[in-house]
Design an enzyme around this catalytic site. Structure first.
Site, PDB file in Angstrom:
ATOM      1  N   PRO A  28       0.737  -1.126   0.035  1.00  0.00           N
ATOM      2  CA  PRO A  28       0.053   0.017   0.076  1.00  0.00           C
ATOM      3  C   PRO A  28       0.795   1.070  -0.015  1.00  0.00           C
ATOM      4  O   PRO A  28       0.521   2.280  -0.757  1.00  0.00           O
ATOM      5  CB  PRO A  28      -0.689  -0.276   1.254  1.00  0.00           C
ATOM      6  CG  PRO A  28      -0.869  -1.583   1.537  1.00  0.00           C
ATOM      7  CD  PRO A  28       0.370  -2.266   1.052  1.00  0.00           C
ATOM      8  N   TYR A  29       1.916   1.193   0.873  1.00  0.00           N
ATOM      9  CA  TYR A  29       2.705   2.497   0.825  1.00  0.00           C
ATOM     10  C   TYR A  29       3.550   2.542  -0.375  1.00  0.00           C
ATOM     11  O   TYR A  29       3.793   3.864  -0.869  1.00  0.00           O
ATOM     12  CB  TYR A  29       3.850   2.256   2.029  1.00  0.00           C
ATOM     13  CG  TYR A  29       4.895   3.351   2.045  1.00  0.00           C
ATOM     14  CD1 TYR A  29       4.577   4.503   2.662  1.00  0.00           C
ATOM     15  CD2 TYR A  29       6.233   2.909   1.902  1.00  0.00           C
ATOM     16  CE1 TYR A  29       5.377   5.514   2.762  1.00  0.00           C
ATOM     17  CE2 TYR A  29       7.108   4.073   1.868  1.00  0.00           C
ATOM     18  CZ  TYR A  29       6.618   5.389   2.322  1.00  0.00           C
ATOM     19  OH  TYR A  29       7.685   6.248   2.622  1.00  0.00           O
ATOM     20  N   ALA A  30       4.317   1.483  -1.130  1.00  0.00           N
ATOM     21  CA  ALA A  30       4.712   1.671  -2.362  1.00  0.00           C
ATOM     22  C   ALA A  30       3.785   1.994  -3.452  1.00  0.00           C
ATOM     23  O   ALA A  30       4.142   2.960  -4.303  1.00  0.00           O
ATOM     24  CB  ALA A  30       5.284   0.279  -2.593  1.00  0.00           C
TER      25      ALA A  30
END
Length: 286
Positions: free
Chosen positions: A156-158
């Protein structure tokens, strides 16, 4: 005497944002430091001195952002903004097969749409308007090495950082109309509270899934990387360079492990997939 330069930095209450505010202030800049809480504003004023002007700014709230831009406009008293540093961000973790969709929405809202809200509100102060006769400012987006490579569980962060790379590139090409440059900084492991907050992830919420072993391994690796990470002042130096260099880099990577990124870049993708999966215990059972 040269005119004082002015910058707006979001997410300035801790970590990279706070370090950047201090670094620029020490270099003689007036810094408008975006924070979400009044107590953080009071603390920054006490710790960083009069060159740092706290501004209440929640990147998920358009009305608050509008008020922040109006406050900065009033305090500039006719001057322009030399830099906007879109630094605010969060890190959401979890296996994609089991991640609550609203968590992905929250991740993208803060790290991508939030940057757009802030940019839209502050761009006129940088010179993105008809009739502007001053020196155009610059926009620096705080991306990540995760904007180049996606790790399992931290996807999700990526996703948000991959999107921020596209946002930066597209915005740079659009802002050429006004002479405003747009660049990104890509930190690797840095000693900041963002990963402490990411550890709000309770691994056991995924305890009944096939990913629990990989989650524990990745969290252990992430915490160790953060402990051995660079101080946020190193990123602050890159922020200053991005705002002041005659021709700043489009992407400035700041990491204690540059070889790691190089290896991932040079390895065939399938080979990198297997290497990462093996380290995290994501290979299928024999």
């Amino acid at each position: 005497m040269s005119e004082m330069k002015n910058a707006m930095i979001t997410g300035a209450s801790t970590g990279i944002g706070q370090a950047s505010a201090k670094y620029l202030a020490d270099k003689g800049w007036r810094v408008f430091a975006g924070v979400r809480k009044t107590e953080d504003a009071e603390r920054l004023s006490a710790e960083l001195g009069e060159r740092v002007r706290p501004v209440l700014c929640d990147v998920t709230d358009a009305d608050i952002i509008k008020s922040a831009a109006e406050q900065v406009h009033n305090e500039l008293q006719g001057q322009s903004l030399d830099g906007l540093v879109n630094n605010a961000g969060i890190a959401v973790a979890g296996p994609l097969l089991h991640l609550p969709p609203e968590e992905m929405t929250r991740q993208l809202d803060v790290n991508v749409t939030g940057q757009m809200r802030v940019t839209q509100a502050f761009a006129p102060l940088l010179g993105a308007r008809k009739g502007f006769a001053g020196r155009p400012g610059r926009i620096v987006n705080m991306s990540s090495v995760a904007g180049f490579h996606a790790m399992p569980i931290l996807t999700p962060y990526a996703c948000s950082k991959f999107a921020l790379e596209a946002f930066t590139e597209g915005l740079r090409r659009e802002m050429m109309l006004y002479g405003i440059d747009v660049v990104a900084i890509n930190p690797g492991p840095i000693k900041t509270p963002i990963w402490d907050k990411a550890q709000e992830l309770d691994p056991e919420q995924y305890g009944e899934t096939d990913f629990i072993k990989a989650i524990h391994r990745l969290l252990k690796f992430t915490l160790k990387s953060a402990e051995n990470g660079l101080p946020p002042e190193r990123v602050a130096q890159a922020v200053h360079a991005a705002l002041t260099d005659k021709k700043p880099r489009l992407n400035t990577v700041v990491t204690p492990t540059p070889m790691q990124g190089l290896i991932l870049k040079l390895l065939p993708t399938r080979m990198a997939d297997r290497m990462i999966a093996k380290q995290l215990g994501l290979m299928p059972s024999a």
